[in-house]
Design a protein around this motif. Structure first.
Motif, PDB file in Angstrom:
ATOM      1  N   TRP A 167      31.354  43.632  11.423  1.00 48.92           N
ATOM      2  CA  TRP A 167      30.178  43.984  10.424  1.00 48.92           C
ATOM      3  C   TRP A 167      30.078  45.435  10.285  1.00 48.92           C
ATOM      4  O   TRP A 167      30.132  46.511  11.085  1.00 48.92           O
ATOM      5  CB  TRP A 167      28.915  43.192  11.099  1.00 48.92           C
ATOM      6  CG  TRP A 167      29.008  41.989  11.186  1.00 48.92           C
ATOM      7  CD1 TRP A 167      29.215  41.366  12.604  1.00 48.92           C
ATOM      8  CD2 TRP A 167      28.949  40.937  10.477  1.00 48.92           C
ATOM      9  NE1 TRP A 167      29.166  39.846  12.520  1.00 48.92           N
ATOM     10  CE2 TRP A 167      29.083  39.607  11.215  1.00 48.92           C
ATOM     11  CE3 TRP A 167      28.658  41.048   8.972  1.00 48.92           C
ATOM     12  CZ2 TRP A 167      29.099  38.373  10.517  1.00 48.92           C
ATOM     13  CZ3 TRP A 167      28.838  39.621   8.451  1.00 48.92           C
ATOM     14  CH2 TRP A 167      28.916  38.474   9.222  1.00 48.92           C
ATOM     15  N   THR A 168      29.468  45.940   9.280  1.00 42.21           N
ATOM     16  CA  THR A 168      29.054  47.000   8.908  1.00 42.21           C
ATOM     17  C   THR A 168      27.946  47.187   8.039  1.00 42.21           C
ATOM     18  O   THR A 168      27.270  46.097   7.771  1.00 42.21           O
ATOM     19  CB  THR A 168      30.133  47.742   7.916  1.00 42.21           C
ATOM     20  OG1 THR A 168      30.114  49.275   7.713  1.00 42.21           O
ATOM     21  CG2 THR A 168      30.361  47.043   6.483  1.00 42.21           C
ATOM     22  N   THR A 219      20.968  42.487  16.641  1.00 48.24           N
ATOM     23  CA  THR A 219      21.649  42.819  17.853  1.00 48.24           C
ATOM     24  C   THR A 219      23.107  42.035  17.890  1.00 48.24           C
ATOM     25  O   THR A 219      24.075  42.715  18.379  1.00 48.24           O
ATOM     26  CB  THR A 219      20.822  42.336  19.137  1.00 48.24           C
ATOM     27  OG1 THR A 219      19.369  42.989  19.213  1.00 48.24           O
ATOM     28  CG2 THR A 219      21.543  42.615  20.325  1.00 48.24           C
ATOM     29  N   ALA A 220      23.177  40.747  17.612  1.00 51.60           N
ATOM     30  CA  ALA A 220      24.278  39.945  17.521  1.00 51.60           C
ATOM     31  C   ALA A 220      25.148  40.546  16.451  1.00 51.60           C
ATOM     32  O   ALA A 220      26.525  40.596  16.944  1.00 51.60           O
ATOM     33  CB  ALA A 220      24.124  38.604  17.212  1.00 51.60           C
ATOM     34  N   LEU A 221      24.852  40.948  15.428  1.00 52.35           N
ATOM     35  CA  LEU A 221      25.896  41.688  14.700  1.00 52.35           C
ATOM     36  C   LEU A 221      26.222  43.015  14.942  1.00 52.35           C
ATOM     37  O   LEU A 221      27.341  43.471  14.815  1.00 52.35           O
ATOM     38  CB  LEU A 221      25.154  42.018  13.093  1.00 52.35           C
ATOM     39  CG  LEU A 221      24.547  40.595  12.325  1.00 52.35           C
ATOM     40  CD1 LEU A 221      23.937  41.058  11.142  1.00 52.35           C
ATOM     41  CD2 LEU A 221      25.695  39.680  12.401  1.00 52.35           C
ATOM     42  N   ALA A 222      25.699  43.840  15.623  1.00 54.42           N
ATOM     43  CA  ALA A 222      26.074  45.119  15.947  1.00 54.42           C
ATOM     44  C   ALA A 222      26.946  45.190  17.306  1.00 54.42           C
ATOM     45  O   ALA A 222      28.001  45.832  17.424  1.00 54.42           O
ATOM     46  CB  ALA A 222      24.686  45.918  16.621  1.00 54.42           C
ATOM     47  N   ALA A 223      26.880  43.946  18.074  1.00 54.54           N
ATOM     48  CA  ALA A 223      27.960  43.512  19.032  1.00 54.54           C
ATOM     49  C   ALA A 223      29.354  43.206  18.332  1.00 54.54           C
ATOM     50  O   ALA A 223      30.072  43.376  19.208  1.00 54.54           O
ATOM     51  CB  ALA A 223      27.357  42.321  19.865  1.00 54.54           C
ATOM     52  N   GLN A 224      29.334  42.993  17.277  1.00 52.69           N
ATOM     53  CA  GLN A 224      30.440  42.546  16.564  1.00 52.69           C
ATOM     54  C   GLN A 224      30.795  43.412  15.422  1.00 52.69           C
ATOM     55  O   GLN A 224      31.310  43.285  14.585  1.00 52.69           O
ATOM     56  CB  GLN A 224      30.545  41.261  16.040  1.00 52.69           C
ATOM     57  CG  GLN A 224      30.394  40.197  17.155  1.00 52.69           C
ATOM     58  CD  GLN A 224      31.952  39.991  17.932  1.00 52.69           C
ATOM     59  OE1 GLN A 224      33.060  40.426  17.261  1.00 52.69           O
ATOM     60  NE2 GLN A 224      31.826  39.572  19.054  1.00 52.69           N
TER      61      GLN A 224
END
Length: 316
Positions: A44-45, A24-29
């Motif tokens: 992030w990809t 979730t944290a990565l998806a937000a960035q």
């Protein structure tokens, strides 16, 4: 998926985020394409590219994340040429020399006009997080790019306390000793054929490839006071690499047996399965290899009093 380089970092007070929270944290960035006036952006990809939807892959305590960086390529020579042309036109028309502030204003205007039309370069960088060892390794040849990716991870998590991995014996001292004293080399160490020797004074750097590092020529250079700042090494049955004096591990080449094991794994022609299989085999091999390298260098340094490179809580 097979890493080519490693910049190694030790995590302190590692985040207790589970895989769902981290996803979730990565998806937000997540990465968003560059806007017309933006010079660069990072986010992030999915490590699997178009074949995947996950930002995080976690297998047996090994996490894989991928950052995508885009930047516009606007050569300074192109800007300078356009600035000179515009300045010359104004000076001829007004019969006067432009002040430095006026030329700077023209330069800023040219930059703003040309930037949206500049070519865009994209670059992916993989990050491996060994949760059992509290260690992060970033697959890039550039320390600056590694730190940039750590900044992104810190922003995503809210805080991240991390220092570059350090050992009891400085790599430059150990590498020099291994060259001058074959008896000091660990039994499982393979000596390569590439070296960089630095002089203590202003005599520059000597680089040699495809040479016998035990030769009289190399020994004479070492006797003159030069020290090994880069050295090609190998870990028997696992991999070969070039160790740098800042503990960066570059030019990784994995053992043929490991690559063959990966190739023989049945992935059912599933790109995702293939990527995860390769990653897990690589991560397991690297974990053991990094442990061994730390042993070669006298163990990990325990003094982290210097916090110049520590990444603390992100501030808004």
């Amino acid at each position: 998926m097979w890493f080519k380089h490693l910049h190694l970092y030790r995590l302190h007070d590692a985040s207790s985020l589970d895989s769902t929270q981290l996803e979730t944290a990565l998806a937000a960035q997540a990465f968003r394409p560059l806007g017309g006036a933006e010079a660069r952006r990072i986010g992030w990809t999915t490590p699997a590219g178009r074949a995947g939807t996950q930002y995080l892959h976690e297998l047996q305590g090994h996490r894989l994340m991928t950052a995508l960086r885009q930047e516009r390529i606007l050569p300074a020579s192109v800007v300078r040429e356009e600035v000179d042309e515009r300045a010359a036109e104004i000076e001829a028309r007004e019969s006067r020399k432009l002040r430095r502030q006026e030329k700077q204003a023209i330069k800023e205007q040219v930059y703003e006009e040309l930037l949206p039309r500049a070519f865009v370069r994209s670059q992916k960088t993989d990050l491996w997080w060994d949760t059992r060892r509290n260690m992060i390794a970033i697959n890039t040849s550039s320390r600056k790019r590694a730190e940039e990716l750590l900044d992104l991870l810190r922003e995503s998590l809210g805080s991240l306390k991390v220092t570059p991995l350090a050992t009891q014996t400085l790599p430059i001292r150990a590498m020099t000793t291994w060259l001058t004293d074959p008896a000091a080399r660990p039994a499982d160490m393979l000596l390569g054929d590439q070296v960089e020797l630095k002089a203590k004074g202003d005599d520059g750097v000597l680089r040699a490839r495809q040479v016998d590092l035990d030769s009289d020529d190399i020994q004479r250079l070492l006797e003159s006071g030069r020290q090994a700042s880069k050295l090609a090494l190998g870990l028997e049955g696992r991999l070969r690499f070039v160790l740098h004096d800042d503990l960066a591990v570059k030019s990784l080449s994995f053992d043929d047996a490991l690559i063959e094991e990966a190739n023989q794994t049945d992935d059912g022609d599933d790109a995702m399965v293939r990527m995860e299989t390769d990653f897990l085999l690589m991560a397991q091999s690297l974990s053991d290899s990094v442990d061994r390298l730390i042993d070669w260098l006298g163990g990990e340094a325990t003094n982290h009093s210097s916090m110049d490179n520590v990444s603390l809580a992100a501030t808004s």
